[in-house]
Motif scaffolding. Sequence first.
Motif, mmCIF file in Angstrom:
data_model
loop_
_atom_site.group_PDB
_atom_site.id
_atom_site.type_symbol
_atom_site.label_atom_id
_atom_site.label_comp_id
_atom_site.label_asym_id
_atom_site.label_seq_id
_atom_site.Cartn_x
_atom_site.Cartn_y
_atom_site.Cartn_z
ATOM 1 N N UNK A 1 0.890 -1.240 -0.031
ATOM 2 C CA UNK A 1 -0.025 -0.007 0.093
ATOM 3 C C UNK A 1 0.966 1.148 -0.041
ATOM 4 N N UNK A 2 1.918 1.234 0.776
ATOM 5 C CA UNK A 2 2.813 2.493 0.815
ATOM 6 C C UNK A 2 3.514 2.474 -0.646
ATOM 7 N N UNK A 3 3.931 1.496 -1.153
ATOM 8 C CA UNK A 3 4.356 1.594 -2.679
ATOM 9 C C UNK A 3 3.708 2.417 -3.636
ATOM 10 N N UNK A 4 2.156 1.678 -3.551
ATOM 11 C CA UNK A 4 1.177 2.253 -4.365
ATOM 12 C C UNK A 4 0.993 3.813 -4.098
ATOM 13 N N UNK A 5 1.137 4.246 -2.895
ATOM 14 C CA UNK A 5 0.849 5.637 -2.420
ATOM 15 C C UNK A 5 2.175 6.515 -2.399
ATOM 16 N N UNK A 6 3.314 6.035 -3.072
ATOM 17 C CA UNK A 6 4.370 6.681 -2.735
ATOM 18 C C UNK A 6 4.365 8.254 -3.032
ATOM 19 N N UNK A 7 4.828 9.025 -2.086
ATOM 20 C CA UNK A 7 4.614 10.360 -2.430
ATOM 21 C C UNK A 7 5.629 10.985 -3.785
ATOM 22 N N UNK A 8 5.083 11.485 -4.524
ATOM 23 C CA UNK A 8 5.890 12.190 -5.515
ATOM 24 C C UNK A 8 6.178 13.671 -5.528
ATOM 25 N N UNK A 9 5.725 14.526 -4.528
ATOM 26 C CA UNK A 9 5.927 15.748 -4.490
ATOM 27 C C UNK A 9 7.137 16.273 -3.789
ATOM 28 N N UNK A 10 7.944 17.380 -4.432
ATOM 29 C CA UNK A 10 9.198 17.713 -4.227
ATOM 30 C C UNK A 10 9.509 17.700 -2.636
#
Length: 803
Positions: free
Chosen positions: A563-572
């Motif tokens: 679940x963490x991988x699927x929701x990996x944050x991508x903001x700077x």
Amino acid sequence: MGNSDSKLNFRKAVIQLTTKTQPVEATDDVFWDQFWADTTTSVQDVFALVPAAEIRAVREESPSNLATLCYKAVEKLVQATESGCPSQKEKQIVLNCTRLLARILPYIFEDADWRGFFWSTVPGAGRAGADEGDDDSGRPLAESLLLAIADLLFCPEFTVQSHKKGSLDTAEDIHSIDSCEYIWEAGVGFAHSPPLNYIHDLNRTELLKLLLTCFSEAMYLAPSSESNVLNPWVQFFCSTDNRHALPLFTSLLNVVCAYDPVGYGIPYNHLLFSDYREQLVEHAGQVLIVMLEHEGGTAAGSPTLDGTTTTTAMDDQDPVGPDNLFVNYLSRIHREEDFQFILKGVARLLTNPLVQTYLPNSTKKIQFHQELLVLFWKLCDFNKKFLFFVLKSSDVLDILVPILFYLNDARADQSRVGLMHIGVFILLLLSGERNFGVRLNKPYSGRVPMDIPVFTGTHADLLIVIFHKIITSGHQRLQPLFDCLLTIVVNVSPYLKSLSMVAANKLLHLLEAFSTSWFLFSASQNHHLVFFLLEVFNNVIQYQFDGNSNLVYAIIRKRNVFHQLANLPTDPSSIQKALQRKKKSPEPISRTNSQEGVSMEGSRPAAPAEPGTLKISLIATPGIDKLTEKSQVSEDGTMISVQPTDSNQSPSDSSAAAGASDTESNAGAIDDEVFYVKPERRRLSSTSSVSQWTPTSDWVLSWKCKLPLQTIMRLLQVLVPQVEKICIDKGLTDESEILRFLQHGTLVGLLPVPHPILIRRYQANSGTAMWFRTYMWGVIYLRNVDPPIWYDTDVKLFEIQRV
């Protein structure tokens, strides 16, 4: 008294050679004979009495004396092949000249101006007894030397048993004997095992040492990416000019594969008697792997031949395929009984150091396992029929277990990083074949002493547990191998019928470690490791769901990681925060939270290198995308090559599991530095590469959308509610009940359509060819310390460092 006198005379001659300002005439036999005629010096004496500084002094200040010494020593060997060495005195002269040349040659090679010397003809040197129109008089010195060594390796009563009956006063004519009748040991293509003769073994060993020294010119040339750099010494010796090529190939191979260090007597016997055969076997193995160096692609396409003759398993027609006869003969072996003999021999010797631990010191512990691994690699690479034979039965596991033992044993020792690489390369090559994955399902009941958790399971479990150990407790230099290790697991995963709970937990622990955001964001290649692991899980779920309740249970338990991988944050800002966390925890994988159980009986932890150990620097190996080519397994089990695709695949496309490795270079080095360059450059490159590369939102998005999570998410969506319901309904806390439920569960029709199985097969390339050359010569350099043939000479192929 006599021996010390002869040493004194020999030493005087060496001093005269360096102090005489006038060149000594080649015809002055009284002077030159002092070096070989009256002396009985051992090889150790020659190295002590001819110091390096004096060889270099003669080379610089009296070059013509050095040239004449080499020329006269070669001439003596040529004369011995003509006389057949009947007397003890002639045999002694041959040994003295052999030792002297082995001492001098490295100093010829280290000087670029001298390297051509042996390839020139020596004009007007007035060859003794060569006035009757000798056709060899125009040969370069190197060729005369190599042909003389080849002849002397089949010299009756010197290196082989004479077949002659009656009077021994007249020697057999070496030039007219059929050396195929004098092969040293029974085995491939030869049924007769000559009686052991330790004098013959010693004489063969001396000649092989000289041969190896001749070939070692390769050590004095810097590594080059040019794949067509041929070693002229090897090239000539392995050509049709050498009429003993076939019997010598067969002798070397059979001596190595027939050797049984245990069979040479009762336990502890080796403490009472010297085993001369072991020295011969070591040098035979080293000479063999050097002669099998071949640049023009593999020789697997050569036709197989009908081995009906008694003397040879290859027929006598003109060789087809590569010019190197040794590669050619190797590629043409094809009889099952020959393959069986070779495989059993290599497996027996590789396993020997493991057997040691039950009765310590009870049998001789061989030290030449690295040469054996190179030999096994070349056998599989040049003879595809041999590779398929190895994989046809569970005998392949007799090779696998020792390799895993060596990998586990060497993981903490920086001086053995080359051994780690070759072990992994062999497993990568084997894993490209379906049969290897199938063989791994055999239960493992071995008692090899390794410091790994106790488990009940298969050889696949053993492989995964040891790979986990290498990744979590090896040293920094092993990081470029992580891609290779996981590729091997991906290749075998579609065939693994039932992983143990221990192995399942290890795989999930790796995923947990590799999918932390700071690790994913800290180098441009790290996400590939996550792709590989997800591909493993997908293969098992899609193709082997029924027997793998342990892995399914482990995935359910660790569902938050997915679940963490699927929701990996991508903001700077999240990316920056994750990288800040990295500075606080430098370890890529925490060693504390891997639930290590009890270790196996008799285990001992991997020891780091002893202080002062010499280490050879190795060149970088290509990234996994250059090392392998992708093949898809079709319905009928055949492989179809997959062309590299661009990187805009859909996440369901299983080849997306390769992440961006098709489009990015240098896949594999987690810390993004060039593997194994000089220490001071190494530090620079690691800092500069980190400062040059920074993760961006676009970059994370580019691969995050391709994470192959669909199958696992569907599995969790279906099974988690069912498992939770059972736990609540029955008040369960016992995992065996849950496992029993999962064993009988099914996901038929609930999962996405199975993806095609994708295998990454090893492909030969110039980068690995160069790596093998460097590694092989590094091993040979470090293993020849008595006498230290190359020590303190100006080697260019690698650096020697102290650990």
